[in-house]
Design a protein around this motif. Structure first.
Motif, PDB file in Angstrom:
ATOM      1  N   SER A 117       0.954  -1.290  -0.057  1.00 53.16           N
ATOM      2  CA  SER A 117      -0.046   0.023   0.073  1.00 53.16           C
ATOM      3  C   SER A 117       0.721   1.407  -0.066  1.00 53.16           C
ATOM      4  N   VAL A 210      -2.631   5.421   3.209  1.00 54.81           N
ATOM      5  CA  VAL A 210      -1.886   4.154   3.607  1.00 54.81           C
ATOM      6  C   VAL A 210      -2.761   3.854   4.985  1.00 54.81           C
ATOM      7  N   ASP A 213      -5.934   1.873   4.068  1.00 57.71           N
ATOM      8  CA  ASP A 213      -5.712   0.606   3.569  1.00 57.71           C
ATOM      9  C   ASP A 213      -5.425  -0.319   4.997  1.00 57.71           C
TER      10      ASP A 213
END
Length: 373
Positions: A117, A210, A213
């Protein structure tokens, strides 16, 4: 799939560029203190001198609303430049701390999901940053050059040398040579200081992606050590809040002055474009739009992504975790009920709503001025 190693090398280039800007602003590239430590205030002294030349030019204002408005706008730009020059001078350690934190995130390979990610989002943001730096420099430098050319063509002085009077119907050659150097230099100085702030802002957006995710991976049935991963998510959330608070404190006065001045500039520029058909003002209009629009768009991204954290956490299968882990969820959700973002003067949210309201106010203001003139 993006490679985190490749993204790390790209970040190192950006970090070295920002560190070079900080060193130039603080004059720390000199091996010895040639002025007993006071050399770090060189650019601040230059900015204050530019302010003095702007105020000196204001004392020679005539009855032309257009010329008066341009001089006031340039004076406001110099004020912005002065405030942004103070940031690397008094917050050098904080800036290095933020850059070090972002660098370490590029090297984190604890969880494979996070690595993939981070590689994807950092690669995208590096590409955007490269475009931004080129566009910003081109826009600011072009605007400064066209305004300098218009001043020569129209025979008025924007930056007057203090103690040397500006005489009407005379060439004022010393003032014109002086401002031919001052305006482009201010544009370069303003672009450089703005690169530091906006580049870090872009990385904050990538870091928020990030984190989003990471929260999504909490529902991954193939994820090993879910308890450890949840702790990593919690720590990462705390770090984001802490670092954003540091960055927000650094930029408080800068964003406040920039937002307030840009609101006035946009209102006046609508009037200028309505009464003046000269295309030479378009670069200035685009540069102001770019600065104000970019800050509003980035502010909207930061706020909206932080606003979605609560929903993202709630939609996970938190009920499948044990009681101690559910408490971790509860703490993160409790904190995320208060989204973070930028505020001008600590009151007005810098986002798309502000951008639209300023555009509407600018159109109304220009219509009123046009009616009276």
């Amino acid at each position: 799939m993006a490679d985190l190693t490749e993204c790390y090398s790209e970040f190192i280039k950006n970090e070295n560029f920002l560190n070079l800007i900080i060193k130039i602003f603080t004059f720390s590239f000199f091996p010895k203190k040639i002025l007993f430590g006071y050399e770090k205030y060189t650019f601040l002294a230059l900015s204050l001198y530019f302010c003095a030349t702007s105020f000196s030019a204001l004392s020679y204002l005539n009855d032309s609303m257009l010329e008066s408005g341009i001089i006031i706008m340039v004076a406001g730009g110099v004020a912005q430049d002065t405030i942004k020059t103070l940031i690397p001078l008094f917050n050098e350690n904080e800036l290095h701390e933020l850059l070090y934190w972002i660098r370490e995130l590029h090297k984190d390979n604890t969880f494979n999901q996070v690595t993939k990610s981070a590689a994807t989002h950092f690669k995208k943001i590096n590409f955007i940053i490269t475009i931004f730096q080129k566009v910003m420099f081109t826009a600011y430098f072009t605007a400064a050059s066209t305004i300098s050319g218009y001043a020569v063509y129209s025979n008025f002085v924007i930056h007057a040398i203090p103690w040397i009077p500006v005489k009407e119907n005379e060439p004022n050659i010393y003032h014109r040579i002086h401002q031919a150097f001052v305006l482009p230099f201010i544009s370069i100085q303003l672009t450089s200081s703005e690169c530091i702030l906006v580049t870090i802002l872009f990385y904050f957006i990538a870091i928020q992606n990030v984190f989003h995710d990471m929260v999504g991976h909490l529902d991954d049935s193939n994820l090993k050590n879910k308890k450890q991963f949840l702790r990593a998510v919690y720590i990462f959330h705390c770090e984001i809040l802490k670092k954003f608070r540091i960055f927000s404190d650094i930029c408080f006065y800068s964003f406040t002055i920039q937002t307030g001045s840009n609101c006035l500039y946009i209102m006046f520029m609508f009037y200028v474009l309505r009464v003046e058909t000269n295309i030479i003002f378009i670069p200035l209009f685009m540069a102001i739009y770019l600065q104000f629009g970019l800050s509003c768009i980035l502010g909207e991204f930061i706020y909206s992504k932080s606003e979605n954290i609560f929903t993202d956490l709630y939609l996970t299968k938190w009920y499948e975790f044990d009681l101690s882990d559910q408490r971790v969820f509860l703490m993160m959700m409790r904190v995320s009920q208060y989204p973070f973002g930028f505020k001008a003067a600590g009151i007005y949210d810098i986002n798309i709503v502000m951008f639209i309201q300023v555009i509407k106010a600018g159109l109304s203001f220009s219509a009123i001025l046009y009616t009276f003139t």
